[in-house]
Write an enzyme that holds these catalytic residues in place. Structure first.
Site, PDB file in Angstrom:
ATOM      1  N   SER A 102     -45.569 -19.234  32.041  1.00 25.21           N
ATOM      2  CA  SER A 102     -44.836 -19.290  30.797  1.00 25.21           C
ATOM      3  C   SER A 102     -45.650 -19.815  29.614  1.00 25.21           C
ATOM      4  O   SER A 102     -45.255 -19.591  28.476  1.00 25.21           O
ATOM      5  CB  SER A 102     -43.599 -20.172  30.978  1.00 25.21           C
ATOM      6  OG  SER A 102     -43.966 -21.523  31.161  1.00 25.21           O
TER       7      SER A 102
ATOM      8  N   SER B  71     -47.167 -22.023  35.658  1.00 23.70           N
ATOM      9  CA  SER B  71     -47.105 -21.674  34.243  1.00 23.70           C
ATOM     10  C   SER B  71     -48.274 -22.147  33.391  1.00 23.70           C
ATOM     11  O   SER B  71     -48.371 -21.779  32.227  1.00 23.70           O
ATOM     12  CB  SER B  71     -45.807 -22.211  33.622  1.00 23.70           C
ATOM     13  OG  SER B  71     -44.732 -21.366  33.930  1.00 23.70           O
TER      14      SER B  71
ATOM     15  N   LYS C 176     -47.004 -26.615  23.149  1.00 17.41           N
ATOM     16  CA  LYS C 176     -46.032 -25.681  23.718  1.00 17.41           C
ATOM     17  C   LYS C 176     -44.634 -26.014  23.191  1.00 17.41           C
ATOM     18  O   LYS C 176     -44.295 -27.200  23.040  1.00 17.41           O
ATOM     19  CB  LYS C 176     -46.060 -25.771  25.256  1.00 17.41           C
ATOM     20  CG  LYS C 176     -45.259 -24.677  25.966  1.00 17.41           C
ATOM     21  CD  LYS C 176     -45.400 -24.771  27.489  1.00 17.41           C
ATOM     22  CE  LYS C 176     -44.636 -23.645  28.184  1.00 17.41           C
ATOM     23  NZ  LYS C 176     -44.734 -23.717  29.658  1.00 17.41           N
TER      24      LYS C 176
END
Lengths: 493, 515
Positions: A160, A184, A79
């Site tokens: 997210s 998320s 990420k």
């Protein structure tokens, strides 16, 4: 080579170890998939060299007869919130565009030490603020899933950690790191039919993870199944003296401890999560999950978490408050974007830089956070929200008297269409089931439960006691075995 | 510290002795109310929340970690040594040590503040109420003694430094100080005159140096004071105060108070009102001027730092802190008087500064050893010699005691030579001068220069005879009753003996010769 990309972490690890295939072949296969999938916009940066170097190291170690590291030669996605040495870490924001940290986050370093390689940096909601990936400054990720008979309307991969979820669902990588502040990891996992675990707050070091809300941010593992999550998380977790909130506790052997027999376990069903407006499909999924848990030997008990309805408002005070302070460092002085209009002074530079660098959702949260911390409002908002947080944590403590785990839906709906949810408050409601456990710092995971009428994945959430990831993973495994979820999006990208 | 914080109530101990300091205004007398917030840099090799070093005077931006520069994803971790030093400081002023304290963020934007917030302690400071006893004139044991309350001590990060003189249009930032640990020591508004404030600051610095928690070097910025001043009619309601920031010497603090109090009286007496504001002291002009008013004050949006857990201290840690506290100035001073029999003046002078006391105690121990006597027996002579001889010499040389060219061991040797009658006190002065210059051992100097004292009665009697012969009128006067002339004959004889005659023998022989 495309069949290699159908394998998960465990299968790849074992195959590389046994010599069934090489790490290099594996890396090449995934690199090719990543290169072909640009239309998903899941990767912000591709780092084939990194993945190849790790693969070659694994193959060389095997050739020499060395014992292979736990993730030797397994390529993963990272990420964009994680600082990666020499590779852009932008938190999907213009304000950090091209920022290449001269340091490696603890979590990513642990993964490299475990032999993993990096395929690239994964797109996400800007500064991890969002539930649909639409706040990324570099364009939203498109879910590989499409509605059956719903045309080609692009769907959200969740947020997210939407780049992570989309990349795993599309077989661009077998696993990826995610971070979870209010859901998320879990909500994007549910939206894309994959598995994701947020461990107990403090399990994974926050050092080198670009901060959103420090008291909530927690890195975790995303993969196609529970076993792969256990393997990845085992490599990521561990005490870090560089993070004052890190848990000083040994990391259990989660993979070895996996056991789908839930006999003797009491699974709590929190009645407050059963809202009036709950969609029948979600309700049915939940009931299905309850039946599976029972089938696995668990005793089902109804429990009460009376302060649940205050969790979302408290979260949307605490998280923005911390964010407003955490993001103050992006001021154009030392790194990242700088906007310096002609004749501008320091204050002008701050204003111009932050106006240009941050997206709307980030600005919204900075403003909310600044407001709730300001003189005269602090007690009414922040202090009150902290009290609520304490009460929510106490709700869970009380629930643990009656049960060992909690089972809930992960999200109130399946993935929605990109652009369909424009009202920020409606967007925030996506987190309604995931936020309470975040506020309490508890381990929680999402496993795929099935498909809705439109053929889109739905997820079940398991919440456990602090430090008891093993029970969460075990319950996840029990559900996974019974769900038999094999659906996958058809490649259109 | 935030405007509006503290100074709302007087210390319960604060008013035992009221100062007579008054400003004479057109409308009568005004009393000055003073509180000090002292920022003291904690002596530590590393910063408060990062491993970066803290050396003074290093090249800009060479003492900066990723944490100090607030790089993305960096996290603070408290430095145990900084906490330890602050706790020991609290213990030294008999303060409450809070076993549970917490760090808060003070949010504001400035180029010298990389994080966009300073990590400080607003709500739950490490150290609570304490007290510092000050004597208005350290050198005068009879001067007024007063207890000044300390409201709290908290630890916080220092900011970096802007450099405006490096480029014609740009400002540079030096982050060497960024993240350095400071103790903010907040007094009660218990002081009533510039002298009291000066005495408080001097005493506080002395305690910090004894404890070793801060070097107290105000000229290097290791210690600086924010000065809160208000004026009121004696005993009346507290007036509105101003805060003069970052004053960096005891003298400037006293001047700033004097100037600011006078300014406030002038404003009030001409019908104006005092605005709560932050001011700056300009030492060149000797005046304070406005920096920003309360209306422009930042809203710092303090909240608990979510990167840090509450700081919880256990008993073992506190015991260790207490066990490593040295004897503090007040206790030492009392002991010098009661056990060593020193005068109040000598005791005060020798204990005012940790280095001096350390030097004196080394001298004392060595003197007792050399002279094979108890410390109490040699203390008086040692203290007198140190204060009147060595201090004078160091003063002339512009050196501090820690830079003294003469070591305590050499000093003890010299005192030994006086003690056993080898040389006289006046010869000792000469020997000291040579020691300062050459660093040689006193015995060697006495030997080489032939400065040994003589008790050879024959030689002394011969010189006495010559002196009396050369001064028949004075001899007559003495014998006629002018006793005071005895000193003259002693002086002349000693001069003739080049100072080497044993003064006692000279006295005896002179008395005999003069009948």
């Amino acid at each position: 080579m495309s069949e290699l990309t159908d394998l998960g972490v465990k299968a790849l690890r074992d195959g590389i170890r046994s010599g069934e295939f090489s790490a290099r072949e594996t890396a090449d296969a995934f690199i090719a998939q990543v290169a072909k999938a640009k239309s998903l916009n899941a990767f912000l940066v591709e780092t084939p060299d990194h993945a190849i170097a790790a693969a070659d190291a694994a193959d060389a170690a095997r050739a020499k007869g060395d014992t292979l590291a736990p993730l030797a030669g397994v390529p993963i996605g990272m990420k964009d919130l994680f600082c990666t040495k020499g590779v852009q870490a932008a938190a999907a924001s213009h304000i950090l565009e091209d920022f290449k940290p001269p340091y490696e986050s603890t979590v990513s370093q642990r993964l490299w030490d475990a032999g993993a390689g990096m395929l690239g940096k994964l797109n996400m909601d800007q500064f991890a603020m969002g539930s649909s990936n639409e706040t990324s400054a570099f364009g939203n990720v498109v879910s590989p899933w499409r509605r059956e008979g719903g045309g080609n309307a692009p769907l959200t991969p969740g947020g997210s950690s939407g780049g992570s979820s989309a990349a795993i669902a599309a077989r661009l990588c077998p696993a990826a790191t995610g971070t979870d502040t209010g859901g998320s990891i879990r909500q994007p996992a549910a939206f894309t039919g994959i598995t994701g675990i947020k461990p107990t707050y403090g399990r994974c070091s926050r050092w080198g993870v670009i901060a959103f809300a420090s008291s909530l941010d927690q890195a975790g593992a995303m993969a196609r199944d529970v076993t792969d999550c256990a393997i990845l998380l085992e490599a990521m977790a561990g005490f870090d003296p560089k993070d004052a909130t890190s848990l000083d506790a040994p990391v259990p052997k989660w993979e070895a401890g996996l056991n789908a027999d839930l006999s003797g376990k009491r699974v709590g069903i929190p009645k407050e999560y059963r809202s009036d407006g709950m969609s029948p499909e979600i309700e049915a999924l939940w009931q299905q999950g309850i039946d599976w848990a029972k089938d696995a030997g668990a005793e089902i008990v109804e429990v009460s978490l009376p302060h649940t309805k205050y969790a979302l408002p408290a979260y949307y005070i605490i998280a923005p408050a911390e964010a407003s302070s955490n993001l103050a460092r992006y001021d154009g002085v030392r790194y990242g974007q700088r906007e310096l209009p002609d004749g501008a002074g320091l204050q002008d530079m701050y204003a111009a830089t932050r106006a240009a660098g941050f997206g709307d959702e980030v600005k919204r949260r900075i403003m909310i956070g600044t407001y709730v911390l300001s003189a005269g409002f602090y007690d009414a908002y922040y202090t009150q929200a902290q009290k609520v947080r304490t009460l929510i944590a106490r709700d869970f403590e009380n629930a643990w008297i009656e049960c060992d785990l909690l089972l809930t839906p992960t999200a109130p709906s399946a993935a929605f269409g990109l652009g369909e949810t424009t009202d920020p408050l409606s967007m925030y409601l996506n987190d309604v089931f995931t936020v309470p456990s975040s506020l309490a710092g508890l381990p929680a995971m999402s496993v795929p439960g099935g498909l809705d009428k439109q053929g889109l994945p739905l997820g079940l959430q398991i919440i456990g006691k602090a430090m008891d990831e093993q029970s969460v993973l075990n319950a996840g495994l029990a559900l996974e075995q019974r769900a038999g979820f094999t659906a996958r999006p058809e490649a259109w990208w | 510290m935030e405007e509006g914080q503290g100074f709302d109530r007087l210390s319960p101990n604060g008013n035992k002795a009221m100062s007579n300091y008054r400003i004479q205004g057109a409308t009568g007398e005004w009393e000055v109310v003073i509180g000090l917030e002292v920022h003291a840099q904690v002596t530590s090799n590393a910063k408060l929340f990062s491993g970066a070093p803290t050396a003074f005077g290093a090249e800009p931006n060479t003492q900066v970690s990723l944490i100090d520069a607030a790089m993305p994803g960096m996290l603070p971790v408290p430095n145990r040594e900084c906490i330890r030093q602050a706790v020991r400081t609290g213990m030294a002023i008999n303060a409450v040590i809070n076993k549970w304290s917490r760090f808060d963020r003070k949010n504001y934007f400035y180029a010298d503040l990389p994080q966009g917030y300073q990590i400080s302690q607003l709500y739950h400071p490490l150290v609570g109420e304490g007290v510092i006893t000050v004597q208005l004139d350290e050198k005068d044991p009879d001067s007024e003694v007063k207890e000044i309350g300390v409201e709290r001590i908290h630890v916080e990060q220092d900011a970096g430094k802007l450099m405006h003189d490096q480029h014609p249009t740009r400002s540079y930032v030096d982050l060497n100080r960024s993240g350095v640990a400071l103790m903010e020591i907040v007094s009660r508004p218990d002081m009533r005159s510039p002298q009291e404030a000066g005495a408080y600051l001097t005493k506080l610095r002395s305690i910090l140096r004894y404890v070793g928690s801060c070097d107290g070097n105000m000229d290097q910025g290791s210690m600086r004071a924010d000065v809160n001043v208000s004026v009121r009619k004696p005993g009346g309601e507290l007036g509105t105060r101003t805060e003069t920031k970052n004053v960096n010497s005891v003298r400037f603090v006293m001047q700033a108070i004097e100037q600011e109090a006078q300014r406030q009286v002038d404003v009030l007496e001409s019908g104006g009102r005092i605005v709560q504001e932050t001011r700056l002291f300009d030492p060149d002009k000797g005046e304070t001027r406005s920096m920003r008013s309360k209306e422009d004050a930042h809203d710092y949006r303090y909240f608990p730092d979510p990167d840090l857990l509450p700081l919880v201290l256990d008993d073992a840690f506190l015991d260790e802190c207490r066990a490593t506290l040295p004897e503090l100035p007040d206790a030492k001073r009392g002991r010098y008087e009661s056990e060593l029999g020193l005068s109040a003046y000598n005791a005060a002078v020798l204990t005012a500064d940790a280095d001096t006391a350390r030097w004196f105690e080394a001298l004392l121990a060595e003197s007792a050893r050399v002279q094979k006597k108890g410390e109490a027996e040699v203390a008086k002579a040692a203290s007198n010699w140190l204060i009147s001889e060595l201090f004078g010499a160091l003063n002339r040389l512009g050196k501090d005691i820690e830079d003294s060219p003469v070591s305590p061991e050499r000093g003890a040797e010299l005192l030994g030579l006086i003690g056993d009658g080898t040389i006289s006190g006046s010869i000792a002065k000469q020997v000291l001068e040579i020691m300062l210059e050459t660093g040689d051992a006193p015995a060697k100097i006495v030997e080489e220069k032939g400065l040994k004292q003589t008790s050879d009665t024959g030689a002394i009697e011969a010189e006495i005879a010559k002196v009396l012969e050369a001064n028949p009128d004075k001899v007559a006067d003495y014998r006629g009753g002018k006793d005071k002339l005895f000193g003259f004959f002693v002086g002349q004889t000693m001069k003739a003996m080049q100072g080497k005659a044993n003064p006692q023998v000279v006295n005896e022989l002179l008395k005999k010769a003069l009948g």
